[in-house]
Scaffold this active site. Structure first.
Site, PDB file in Angstrom:
ATOM      1  N   PRO A 155      33.393   1.095 -19.682  1.00  0.00           N
ATOM      2  CA  PRO A 155      33.027  -0.279 -19.316  1.00  0.00           C
ATOM      3  C   PRO A 155      34.217  -1.234 -19.275  1.00  0.00           C
ATOM      4  CG  PRO A 155      31.391   0.618 -20.771  1.00  0.00           C
ATOM      5  CD  PRO A 155      32.494   1.642 -20.699  1.00  0.00           C
ATOM      6  N   SER A 156      35.314  -0.925 -19.983  1.00  0.00           N
ATOM      7  CA  SER A 156      36.459  -1.841 -19.922  1.00  0.00           C
ATOM      8  C   SER A 156      37.004  -1.929 -18.486  1.00  0.00           C
ATOM      9  CB  SER A 156      37.559  -1.415 -20.898  1.00  0.00           C
ATOM     10  OG  SER A 156      38.060  -0.166 -20.537  1.00  0.00           O
ATOM     11  N   GLY A 242      38.896  12.515 -22.384  1.00  0.00           N
ATOM     12  CA  GLY A 242      39.295  13.857 -21.964  1.00  0.00           C
ATOM     13  C   GLY A 242      38.779  14.951 -22.887  1.00  0.00           C
ATOM     14  N   HIS A 289      42.907   6.216 -30.417  1.00  0.00           N
ATOM     15  CA  HIS A 289      43.001   7.605 -29.984  1.00  0.00           C
ATOM     16  C   HIS A 289      44.186   8.311 -30.622  1.00  0.00           C
ATOM     17  CE1 HIS A 289      39.850   6.938 -27.231  1.00  0.00           C
ATOM     18  NE2 HIS A 289      40.536   6.311 -26.311  1.00  0.00           N
TER      19      HIS A 289
HETATM   20  O1  CDP Z   1      39.961   6.332 -21.731  1.00  0.00           O
HETATM   21  P1  CDP Z   1      41.072   7.154 -22.224  1.00  0.00           P
HETATM   22  O2  CDP Z   1      42.219   6.328 -22.731  1.00  0.00           O
HETATM   23  O3  CDP Z   1      40.601   8.181 -23.204  1.00  0.00           O
HETATM   24  O4  CDP Z   1      41.582   8.047 -20.984  1.00  0.00           O
HETATM   25  P2  CDP Z   1      42.566   7.910 -19.720  1.00  0.00           P
HETATM   26  O5  CDP Z   1      43.859   7.295 -20.079  1.00  0.00           O
HETATM   27  O6  CDP Z   1      41.826   7.331 -18.571  1.00  0.00           O
HETATM   28  O7  CDP Z   1      42.812   9.471 -19.409  1.00  0.00           O
HETATM   29  C1  CDP Z   1      41.751  10.393 -19.349  1.00  0.00           C
HETATM   30  C2  CDP Z   1      42.035  11.526 -20.316  1.00  0.00           C
HETATM   31  O8  CDP Z   1      43.200  12.249 -19.899  1.00  0.00           O
HETATM   32  C3  CDP Z   1      42.344  11.059 -21.733  1.00  0.00           C
HETATM   33  O9  CDP Z   1      41.178  10.811 -22.448  1.00  0.00           O
HETATM   34  C4  CDP Z   1      43.191  12.202 -22.277  1.00  0.00           C
HETATM   35  O10 CDP Z   1      42.366  13.212 -22.791  1.00  0.00           O
HETATM   36  C5  CDP Z   1      43.926  12.724 -21.036  1.00  0.00           C
HETATM   37  N1  CDP Z   1      45.314  12.217 -20.949  1.00  0.00           N
HETATM   38  C6  CDP Z   1      46.359  13.029 -21.432  1.00  0.00           C
HETATM   39  O11 CDP Z   1      46.123  14.107 -21.965  1.00  0.00           O
HETATM   40  N2  CDP Z   1      47.657  12.599 -21.298  1.00  0.00           N
HETATM   41  C7  CDP Z   1      47.945  11.416 -20.752  1.00  0.00           C
HETATM   42  N3  CDP Z   1      49.238  11.057 -20.643  1.00  0.00           N
HETATM   43  C8  CDP Z   1      46.894  10.568 -20.294  1.00  0.00           C
HETATM   44  C9  CDP Z   1      45.588  11.002 -20.402  1.00  0.00           C
END
Ligand code: CDP
Length: 315
Positions: A155-156, A242, A289
């Site tokens: 939602p953000s 992820g 995270h």
């Molecule tokens: O919402 P969130 O910050 O979890 O995710 P995102 O930045 O949109 O990226 C989706 C997913 O990709 C993340 O939840 C991570 O599991 C993975 N990811 C990663 O492994 N390495 C990165 N440099 C960026 C994202």
């Protein structure tokens, strides 16, 4: 000159330290990967026993009748009793038909995907999962593919990019065109402020007759999944999208392939600096995270032959 020399030394030291860190990671990463049926089945049945993702990962009219009390997974004191109006927004039928997919690609958004040429390989999976409405056009196709069966939306993003869907909403609907008729998975009941904007997303898609099919995460599933990963030794305030989607894929699919998972700022092979995402350099909220720790768990599953983690270039 002294200042320059000291800057250069710091830079070299930083690079060497990162190289060492990455080399340690790569030691555990075997390229000659083969699926190991026994560890895979074991991990899958542990996950299913604790989380029941197949039936409970998402809210449906069948698993969440009117009167159910939903407990928000991010705010344990907040609950919501399902009334008829909310119930009518719940998914009708089963989002995952009663079968397991042969191969699923879970696409993370890591900068490692840029220039990876992994698009064709990702698209060859029977079921493609993506996170947080990532861009698929403007030259990214070759590297990330074009197919999507399920995409999540935090939602953000709806708040920041689409004015919380309070004003004109056409831009939002149009931005979803690249996902065809995929499922749009929203964490509507994780935090209180997620609910109204997720419902607005639902109504917008209905009003504009979008082929995208909105569906909500089941907070009970997210809660159980957090407990599961804690029992595996993962310490984090919130699981990243992820790892949530990888866990779901492990229940839904016989072969799970991960792309775009690399939460480090150096490429593992070329050592070039990487942006955090393949499409921008927006940083991860390290307060919530623990992506490097999550990555270690994914690496462990890769070396056990439970899932395949793609790093670097695809042929
Ligand atoms: O919402 P969130 O910050 O979890 O995710 P995102 O930045 O949109 O990226 C989706 C997913 O990709 C993340 O939840 C991570 O599991 C993975 N990811 C990663 O492994 N390495 C990165 N440099 C960026 C994202």
């Amino acid at each position: 000159i002294l200042l320059l020399a000291s800057l250069l030394t710091t830079f070299i030291w930083y690079t060497l330290e990162n190289k060492e860190k990455i080399n340690k990671v790569l030691e555990q990463y075997s390229k000659a990967w083969k699926k190991q049926e026994e560890p895979y089945q074991k991990f899958r049945s542990q996950l299913s026993a604790k989380c029941h993702g197949l039936e409970k990962a998402t809210i449906t009219q069948a698993n969440t009748p009117v009167g159910t009390k939903l407990v928000y997974d991010g705010e344990k004191k907040r609950t919501l009793q399902v009334n008829l109006e909310i119930f009518s927004t719940f998914f009708k039928g089963h989002p995952f038909p009663n079968k397991t997919w042969h191969t699923c690609a879970v696409v993370g958004n890591g900068g490692i995907l840029a220039n990876s040429s992994c698009g064709k390989m990702i698209d060859s999976a029977e079921f493609v999962i993506r996170c947080n409405l990532p861009p698929l056009s403007n030259g990214y196709e070759k590297h990330v593919g074009i197919n999507t069966d399920l995409v999540t939306a935090n939602p953000s993003i709806l708040m920041e990019k689409f004015g919380a869907l309070m004003g004109r909403r056409r831009k939002f609907v149009e931005s979803l065109r690249s996902y065809g008729d995929s499922l749009l998975l929203l964490p509507a009941f994780s935090f209180g402020h997620n609910t109204p904007v997720s419902l607005r997303a639902f109504y917008t898609l209905e009003d504009f007759e979008s082929p995208v099919r909105p569906i909500f995460f089941n907070p009970g599933y997210l809660h159980n999944l957090a407990l599961f990963w804690r029992s595996q030794g993962l310490r984090t305030i919130r699981l990243s999208t992820g790892i949530i989607m990888t866990s779901l894929a492990l229940e839904l699919c016989d072969n799970v392939q991960l792309y775009g998972f690399w939460p480090f700022d150096f490429h593992p092979y070329s050592f070039q600096t990487l942006t955090n995402h393949y499409y921008d350099d927006r940083k991860t909220k390290t307060k919530f995270h623990a992506m490097p720790d999550e990555f270690n768990h994914l690496l462990r599953l890769h070396s056990q032959g439970v899932l395949k983690l793609h790093l670097g270039h695809c042929k």
